[in-house]
Design an enzyme around this catalytic site. Structure first.
Site, PDB file in Angstrom:
ATOM      1  N   ASP A  21     -12.678   7.381  -9.447  1.00 50.34           N
ATOM      2  CA  ASP A  21     -12.600   8.646  -8.707  1.00 50.34           C
ATOM      3  C   ASP A  21     -12.807   9.846  -9.634  1.00 50.34           C
ATOM      4  O   ASP A  21     -12.497   9.788 -10.822  1.00 50.34           O
ATOM      5  CB  ASP A  21     -11.227   8.732  -8.020  1.00 50.34           C
ATOM      6  CG  ASP A  21     -11.206   9.767  -6.899  1.00 50.34           C
ATOM      7  OD1 ASP A  21     -12.290  10.255  -6.509  1.00 50.34           O
ATOM      8  OD2 ASP A  21     -10.104  10.089  -6.414  1.00 50.34           O
ATOM      9  N   HIS A  41     -22.058  11.597  -9.658  1.00 51.86           N
ATOM     10  CA  HIS A  41     -22.240  10.180  -9.322  1.00 51.86           C
ATOM     11  C   HIS A  41     -23.203   9.514 -10.309  1.00 51.86           C
ATOM     12  O   HIS A  41     -22.992   8.369 -10.705  1.00 51.86           O
ATOM     13  CB  HIS A  41     -22.761  10.032  -7.888  1.00 51.86           C
ATOM     14  CG  HIS A  41     -21.802  10.557  -6.867  1.00 51.86           C
ATOM     15  ND1 HIS A  41     -20.456  10.252  -6.889  1.00 51.86           N
ATOM     16  CD2 HIS A  41     -21.983  11.387  -5.799  1.00 51.86           C
ATOM     17  CE1 HIS A  41     -19.854  10.872  -5.871  1.00 51.86           C
ATOM     18  NE2 HIS A  41     -20.756  11.565  -5.199  1.00 51.86           N
ATOM     19  N   LEU A  46     -18.127 -13.292 -16.235  1.00 55.70           N
ATOM     20  CA  LEU A  46     -17.385 -12.248 -15.516  1.00 55.70           C
ATOM     21  C   LEU A  46     -17.893 -12.086 -14.075  1.00 55.70           C
ATOM     22  O   LEU A  46     -19.101 -11.990 -13.847  1.00 55.70           O
ATOM     23  CB  LEU A  46     -17.589 -10.914 -16.270  1.00 55.70           C
ATOM     24  CG  LEU A  46     -17.094  -9.640 -15.590  1.00 55.70           C
ATOM     25  CD1 LEU A  46     -15.573  -9.606 -15.519  1.00 55.70           C
ATOM     26  CD2 LEU A  46     -17.611  -8.398 -16.330  1.00 55.70           C
TER      27      LEU A  46
HETATM   28  C1  IPE Z   1     -11.690   6.394  -3.125  1.00 57.96           C
HETATM   29  O1  IPE Z   1     -11.989   7.679  -3.544  1.00 57.96           O
HETATM   30  C2  IPE Z   1     -12.961   5.633  -2.835  1.00 57.96           C
HETATM   31  C3  IPE Z   1     -13.791   5.327  -3.992  1.00 57.96           C
HETATM   32  C4  IPE Z   1     -13.491   5.558  -5.237  1.00 57.96           C
HETATM   33  C5  IPE Z   1     -15.031   4.677  -3.680  1.00 57.96           C
HETATM   34  P1  IPE Z   1     -12.007   8.913  -2.527  1.00 57.96           P
HETATM   35  O2  IPE Z   1     -12.365  10.103  -3.324  1.00 57.96           O
HETATM   36  O3  IPE Z   1     -12.874   8.582  -1.377  1.00 57.96           O
HETATM   37  O4  IPE Z   1     -10.492   8.936  -2.055  1.00 57.96           O
HETATM   38  P2  IPE Z   1      -9.645  10.102  -1.366  1.00 57.96           P
HETATM   39  O5  IPE Z   1     -10.454  10.625  -0.228  1.00 57.96           O
HETATM   40  O6  IPE Z   1      -9.427  11.158  -2.414  1.00 57.96           O
HETATM   41  O7  IPE Z   1      -8.388   9.441  -0.979  1.00 57.96           O
HETATM   42  C1  IPE Z   2     -15.638   8.930  -6.640  1.00 56.37           C
HETATM   43  O1  IPE Z   2     -15.737  10.281  -6.958  1.00 56.37           O
HETATM   44  C2  IPE Z   2     -16.921   8.356  -6.105  1.00 56.37           C
HETATM   45  C3  IPE Z   2     -16.878   8.006  -4.680  1.00 56.37           C
HETATM   46  C4  IPE Z   2     -15.849   8.083  -3.919  1.00 56.37           C
HETATM   47  C5  IPE Z   2     -18.110   7.538  -4.091  1.00 56.37           C
HETATM   48  P1  IPE Z   2     -15.601  11.411  -5.855  1.00 56.37           P
HETATM   49  O2  IPE Z   2     -16.950  11.695  -5.296  1.00 56.37           O
HETATM   50  O3  IPE Z   2     -14.569  11.043  -4.856  1.00 56.37           O
HETATM   51  O4  IPE Z   2     -15.122  12.619  -6.736  1.00 56.37           O
HETATM   52  P2  IPE Z   2     -14.051  13.718  -6.347  1.00 56.37           P
HETATM   53  O5  IPE Z   2     -12.804  12.998  -5.964  1.00 56.37           O
HETATM   54  O6  IPE Z   2     -14.622  14.494  -5.207  1.00 56.37           O
HETATM   55  O7  IPE Z   2     -13.900  14.537  -7.573  1.00 56.37           O
HETATM   56 MG    MG Z   3     -12.593  11.357  -4.821  1.00 56.72          MG
END
Ligand code: IPE
Ligand code: IPE
Ligand code: MG
Length: 260
Positions: free
Chosen positions: A39, A56, A150
């Site tokens: 995240d 990303h 793995l």
């Molecule tokens: C969780 O992250 C999903 C992934 C890392 C793929 P999110 O960014 O979607 O989670 P919330 O919305 O902060 O809970």
């Molecule tokens: C995690 O990073 C990737 C996915 C959930 C696909 P985020 O895109 O959720 O990044 P933040 O949480 O907005 O910083």
């Molecule tokens: Mg996120």
């Protein structure tokens, strides 16, 4: 941050070098299965005045590195939360970008995964994934299916509630058709209906970016996992942090409800 969780976040474990932490963790039992909620890509990009998609792209580099690091340690299973069933709520352009990443990753990384004897599996409902992306995902699985090293699970269009509901639907069908009886159903039997069938439950769950929540990830399987949180955003994650998480995991006392 809450004082109660502060002590779990990036402990001052390390005046040690990365190599020293690695050799230390190699001397104790490693987690068999590590699951990561990757995240913070969006915030990483925002901090730099870049579009979220750039976060990303940067995150993909960390995916490559964490797979290499887990492989080198001899971890058995690595599960990477890549796209949740809730992530469809994001802007169309961001979702489209995320859906293109596996196609790119296939070009740049499939061969290395094959060479490393990594076996790639997908957790999640791929039927909703755009066809070209879906083919790329299938190609990862097919090209690595006979590998014995793995196991890397990419959780894509994955949601734990969705997984559990699908398992229940399938179970009910199997009871109705006489394939199984209700008496057979216990926890280990139920596990065979989940997407992680045949795999050990995660020993260690890592979440980056400072969010202290599970976000619908592996709800059944993490009943007794050790959780490790870091403020570091996913595109800044490193091999060293993985080692630190494992180091701390090895110092936890897993009691499973019993007394030690
Ligand atoms: C969780 O992250 C999903 C992934 C890392 C793929 P999110 O960014 O979607 O989670 P919330 O919305 O902060 O809970
Ligand atoms: C995690 O990073 C990737 C996915 C959930 C696909 P985020 O895109 O959720 O990044 P933040 O949480 O907005 O910083
Ligand atoms: Mg996120």
């Amino acid at each position: 941050m809450l004082d109660s969780i502060k002590r779990f976040v990036n402990p001052a474990s390390s005046s040690k070098s990365t190599e020293e932490i690695m050799s230390k963790i190699m001397k104790a039992p490693l987690p068999q299965h590590i699951a990561i909620i990757m995240d913070g890509n969006g915030r990483w990009a925002k901090k730099r005045g870049l579009p979220r998609t750039a976060g990303h792209a940067a995150g993909m580099i960390r995916v490559r590195e964490v797979i290499r690091a887990a492989d080198e340690l001899g971890i058995k299973v690595l599960t990477l939360y890549s796209f949740s069933t809730e992530n469809w709520k994001r802007p169309k352009q961001e979702v489209e970008y995320l859906m293109k990443l596996p196609i790119q990753f296939l070009k740049t990384d499939l061969q290395e995964l094959v060479d490393r004897n990594v076996r790639v599996q997908m957790l999640g409902d791929l039927s909703a994934i755009p066809p070209t992306t879906r083919s790329a995902l299938h190609e990862f699985v097919e090209r690595t299916q006979n590998n014995s090293g793995l196991i890397v699970n990419f959780a894509i269009n994955y949601g734990a509630r969705d997984e559990i509901m699908s398992a229940i639907h399938q179970l009910i069908d199997d009871v109705h058709s006489g394939k199984i009886t209700k008496d057979q159903l216990d926890e280990s039997f139920f596990h065979q209906y989940l997407l992680t069938r045949g795999l050990p439950d995660p020993d260690l769950v890592i979440r980056t970016s400072g969010e202290i929540r599970i976000s619908n990830f592996l709800l059944w399987q993490i009943a007794y996992s050790e959780l490790w949180f870091t403020e570091v955003l996913w595109p800044d994650f490193s091999k060293r942090l993985l080692y630190q998480a494992i180091d701390e995991f090895q110092n936890r006392s897993r009691r499973y409800g019993a007394v030690k």
